[in-house]
Design a protein around this motif. Structure first.
Motif, short mmCIF file in Angstrom:
data_model
loop_
_atom_site.label_atom_id
_atom_site.label_comp_id
_atom_site.label_asym_id
_atom_site.label_seq_id
_atom_site.Cartn_x
_atom_site.Cartn_y
_atom_site.Cartn_z
N ASN A 8 -50.73 -41.99 -90.10
CA ASN A 8 -50.74 -43.45 -90.22
C ASN A 8 -49.49 -44.02 -90.88
OD1 ASN A 8 -53.21 -43.79 -88.94
ND2 ASN A 8 -54.36 -43.56 -90.83
N LEU A 9 -49.05 -43.46 -92.00
CA LEU A 9 -47.85 -43.97 -92.66
C LEU A 9 -46.62 -43.75 -91.78
CD1 LEU A 9 -46.44 -45.23 -95.08
CD2 LEU A 9 -46.29 -42.94 -96.09
N ASP A 10 -46.49 -42.57 -91.23
CA ASP A 10 -45.39 -42.25 -90.32
C ASP A 10 -45.40 -43.21 -89.13
OD1 ASP A 10 -43.32 -40.99 -88.97
OD2 ASP A 10 -44.40 -39.13 -88.59
N ARG A 11 -46.56 -43.45 -88.59
CA ARG A 11 -46.72 -44.34 -87.44
C ARG A 11 -46.28 -45.77 -87.78
NH1 ARG A 11 -52.04 -46.76 -84.79
NH2 ARG A 11 -51.14 -47.33 -82.80
N THR A 12 -46.72 -46.27 -88.93
CA THR A 12 -46.37 -47.62 -89.35
C THR A 12 -44.87 -47.76 -89.52
OG1 THR A 12 -48.50 -47.87 -90.47
CG2 THR A 12 -46.75 -49.37 -91.13
N ILE A 13 -44.25 -46.79 -90.16
CA ILE A 13 -42.79 -46.82 -90.37
C ILE A 13 -42.06 -46.80 -89.04
CG2 ILE A 13 -40.82 -45.50 -91.27
CD1 ILE A 13 -42.73 -44.64 -93.58
N ARG A 14 -42.50 -45.96 -88.12
CA ARG A 14 -41.86 -45.88 -86.79
C ARG A 14 -41.96 -47.20 -86.03
NH1 ARG A 14 -41.42 -40.51 -84.33
NH2 ARG A 14 -41.84 -38.96 -85.92
N ILE A 15 -43.14 -47.81 -86.05
CA ILE A 15 -43.34 -49.06 -85.31
C ILE A 15 -42.50 -50.18 -85.91
CG2 ILE A 15 -45.03 -50.85 -84.76
CD1 ILE A 15 -47.10 -48.55 -84.43
N VAL A 16 -42.52 -50.32 -87.23
CA VAL A 16 -41.76 -51.40 -87.88
C VAL A 16 -40.26 -51.20 -87.67
CG1 VAL A 16 -41.16 -52.42 -90.11
CG2 VAL A 16 -43.56 -51.95 -89.56
N LEU A 17 -39.77 -49.99 -87.95
CA LEU A 17 -38.35 -49.71 -87.80
C LEU A 17 -37.91 -49.87 -86.34
CD1 LEU A 17 -35.72 -48.75 -89.13
CD2 LEU A 17 -36.44 -46.42 -88.65
N GLY A 18 -38.70 -49.34 -85.42
CA GLY A 18 -38.37 -49.46 -84.00
C GLY A 18 -38.33 -50.91 -83.53
N ALA A 19 -39.32 -51.69 -83.96
CA ALA A 19 -39.37 -53.10 -83.57
C ALA A 19 -38.18 -53.87 -84.13
CB ALA A 19 -40.68 -53.72 -84.04
N ILE A 38 -37.24 -45.51 -79.13
CA ILE A 38 -37.82 -44.17 -79.32
C ILE A 38 -38.86 -44.15 -80.44
CG2 ILE A 38 -37.31 -41.76 -79.91
CD1 ILE A 38 -34.61 -42.20 -78.42
N PRO A 39 -38.51 -44.59 -81.67
CA PRO A 39 -39.56 -44.58 -82.70
C PRO A 39 -40.70 -45.54 -82.38
CG PRO A 39 -37.54 -45.56 -83.57
CD PRO A 39 -37.22 -44.98 -82.23
N LEU A 40 -40.40 -46.64 -81.70
CA LEU A 40 -41.44 -47.59 -81.33
C LEU A 40 -42.46 -46.94 -80.40
CD1 LEU A 40 -42.48 -50.50 -81.54
CD2 LEU A 40 -41.00 -51.07 -79.62
N ILE A 41 -41.99 -46.27 -79.37
CA ILE A 41 -42.89 -45.62 -78.41
C ILE A 41 -43.66 -44.46 -79.06
CG2 ILE A 41 -42.96 -44.19 -76.33
CD1 ILE A 41 -40.73 -46.00 -75.21
N THR A 42 -42.96 -43.63 -79.85
CA THR A 42 -43.65 -42.51 -80.48
C THR A 42 -44.69 -42.99 -81.49
OG1 THR A 42 -41.90 -42.22 -82.14
CG2 THR A 42 -41.77 -40.88 -80.13
N GLY A 43 -44.41 -44.11 -82.15
CA GLY A 43 -45.39 -44.66 -83.07
C GLY A 43 -46.60 -45.23 -82.35
N THR A 47 -47.68 -39.81 -81.10
CA THR A 47 -47.21 -38.45 -80.85
C THR A 47 -45.69 -38.41 -80.81
OG1 THR A 47 -47.43 -36.53 -79.42
CG2 THR A 47 -47.33 -38.64 -78.32
N CYS A 48 -45.14 -37.31 -81.31
CA CYS A 48 -43.69 -37.12 -81.32
C CYS A 48 -43.39 -35.77 -80.67
CB CYS A 48 -43.17 -37.15 -82.76
SG CYS A 48 -41.40 -36.84 -82.88
N PRO A 49 -42.69 -35.78 -79.55
CA PRO A 49 -42.37 -34.51 -78.87
C PRO A 49 -41.57 -33.55 -79.75
CG PRO A 49 -41.91 -36.37 -77.43
CD PRO A 49 -42.23 -36.93 -78.77
N ILE A 50 -40.71 -34.06 -80.60
CA ILE A 50 -39.92 -33.18 -81.48
C ILE A 50 -40.84 -32.51 -82.49
CG2 ILE A 50 -38.11 -33.10 -83.24
CD1 ILE A 50 -36.68 -35.30 -81.62
#
Length: 64
Positions: A8-19, A38-43, A47-50
């Motif tokens: 959840n925290l990782d997801r939130t950071i990815r979505i906010v930063l990506g947006a 990239i971080p927006l979609i993975t969030g 899921t993160c392929p890496i």
């Protein structure tokens, strides 16, 4: 396909930063800011392929 490996925290950071990066690209601050997709979609997909390739996960472990 890929299993959920973004917590959840990782997801939130990815979505906010990506947006924010995509918004910057749309406002003309630089083409490099499209990297925010990239971080927006993975969030959004949780899921993160890496992470999958490296065997990592930021999801809490299930007990039981």
């Amino acid at each position: 396909m890929f299993s959920t490996n973004v917590g959840n925290l990782d997801r939130t950071i990815r979505i906010v930063l990506g947006a924010l990066l995509v918004l910057g690209a749309l406002l003309g601050y630089g083409l490099w800011m499209w990297i925010g997709v990239i971080p927006l979609i993975t969030g959004l997909m949780k899921t993160c392929p890496i992470y999958s390739l490296l065997g990592m996960s930021t999801c809490p472990r299930k007990q039981g």
